[in-house]
Design an enzyme around this catalytic site. Structure first.
Site, short mmCIF file in Angstrom:
data_model
loop_
_atom_site.label_atom_id
_atom_site.label_comp_id
_atom_site.label_asym_id
_atom_site.label_seq_id
_atom_site.Cartn_x
_atom_site.Cartn_y
_atom_site.Cartn_z
N ASP A 186 0.86 -1.19 0.00
CA ASP A 186 0.00 0.00 0.00
C ASP A 186 0.89 1.24 0.00
O ASP A 186 1.40 1.65 1.04
CB ASP A 186 -0.92 0.01 1.22
CG ASP A 186 -1.94 1.15 1.18
OD1 ASP A 186 -1.73 2.11 0.41
OD2 ASP A 186 -2.93 1.07 1.92
N HIS A 191 0.74 7.97 3.91
CA HIS A 191 1.40 7.19 4.95
C HIS A 191 2.91 7.42 4.97
O HIS A 191 3.61 6.82 5.81
CB HIS A 191 1.12 5.70 4.74
CG HIS A 191 -0.33 5.36 4.71
ND1 HIS A 191 -1.17 5.57 5.77
CD2 HIS A 191 -1.11 4.85 3.72
CE1 HIS A 191 -2.40 5.20 5.45
NE2 HIS A 191 -2.39 4.75 4.21
N ILE A 206 -0.07 9.16 8.51
CA ILE A 206 -0.79 8.27 9.41
C ILE A 206 -0.44 6.81 9.10
O ILE A 206 0.06 6.49 8.03
CB ILE A 206 -2.32 8.47 9.30
CG1 ILE A 206 -2.81 8.14 7.88
CG2 ILE A 206 -2.71 9.88 9.72
CD1 ILE A 206 -4.33 8.14 7.73
N GLY A 209 -4.62 1.71 8.04
CA GLY A 209 -5.63 1.03 8.83
C GLY A 209 -5.40 -0.46 8.90
O GLY A 209 -5.59 -1.09 9.95
#
Length: 284
Positions: A186, A191, A206, A209
């Site tokens: 990903d 990120h 961040i 998830g």
């Protein structure tokens, strides 16, 4: 959103070959091996007797960011990852080949200005044709309400029980955790790059998830499965808030009957729930 094109879309099968390095890298992205003398976590990060973390199935045979394609008319910049689940039908190998079959199962229209909920499923099969895992994800299409609905959404777990948890597991993350985890596939820049993260409304990059979900998997394996991956056969989470790399993820576990556990995860530093309505089945 062009509802008919979304409903009728057929995904091409995805073949994914992975080896021991991919399996180890995924586990390192979840923080396995943080204690170099812990023999319980070594089998997830060392090729001698290597075992796959069950949640590895969420990153195998990914079809790419299909919702960004213009023919679907989806406001892809406003998509949020709402829920994720997996069910393991056959233990994941530490290396091998899987074949991913994708479908969009349902779309719930919440109304104009209220968004829509898209349910998609991935089925992973091995070279013999056996079903290895069923993986489901839910996307919240914030900008696509009022386009219509189709299909029957799968049922999801309800709220967690009241009272104190039966077990609590604290797992710190590294400041560079997202930079490691993104190497499992990903590469969304929010990120890694502060500029896109700020454009998305965050003051810094961040954590993925699915990385947070993987860390919850690690907590469940430690606290309730004796770090035996074959015992964790299914798992569901709802994403509530983002995690920032460097925070400590606190997993609160509530024991139920017949091997079922409910759980949620908090950011210790901000005392906010980041994963909610967790549900898992532990066998043995």
């Amino acid at each position: 959103m062009h509802l008919a094109k979304v409903k009728d879309h057929c995904f091409a099968p995805v073949e994914h070959r992975f080896d021991f390095r991919d399996t180890i890298l995924y586990a390192l992205g979840l923080g396995f091996g943080s204690d170099p003398v812990d023999p319980a976590e070594l089998p997830f990060v060392y090729e001698d007797g290597l075992q796959a973390v069950p949640s590895l199935c969420v990153v195998l045979a990914h079809p790419g960011f299909w919702a960004k394609r213009p023919e679907f008319g989806i406001d892809w910049l406003r998509i949020l990852h709402g829920e994720q689940s997996f069910e393991i039908h056959k233990p994941l190998p530490a290396a091998g080949v899987v074949h991913g079959e994708y479908e969009i199962e349902a779309l719930e229209d919440k109304g104009a200005g209220k968004g829509a909920i898209l349910h998609q499923a991935k089925r992973l099969r091995d070279d013999t044709g056996d079903l290895v895992a069923t993986v489901r994800s839910v996307l919240f299409l914030r900008g696509d309400g009022g386009s219509g609905s189709f299909g029957t959404p799968p049922a999801t777990p309800g709220v967690l029980p009241d009272g104190l948890p039966d077990a609590v597991v604290d797992l710190p993350t590294l400041p560079q955790q997202a930079l490691i985890y993104r190497l499992s596939g990903d590469y969304n820049p929010i990120h890694a790059d502060p500029a896109p993260a700020r454009a998305a409304g965050f003051d810094r990059p961040i954590l993925h998830g699915l990385c947070t979900m993987g860390i919850a998997t690690r907590a469940l394996l430690r606290a309730r499965a004796g770090n035996e991956p074959a015992r964790l056969t299914s798992m569901f989470v709802r994403f509530s808030r983002p995690v920032f790399p460097g925070e400590t993820i606190v997993t609160e576990i509530f024991d139920q009957e017949n091997g079922v556990v409910r759980f949620r995860c908090r950011s210790k530093e901000r005392d906010v729930v980041v994963l909610d309505r967790g549900h898992a089945v532990i066998t043995g």
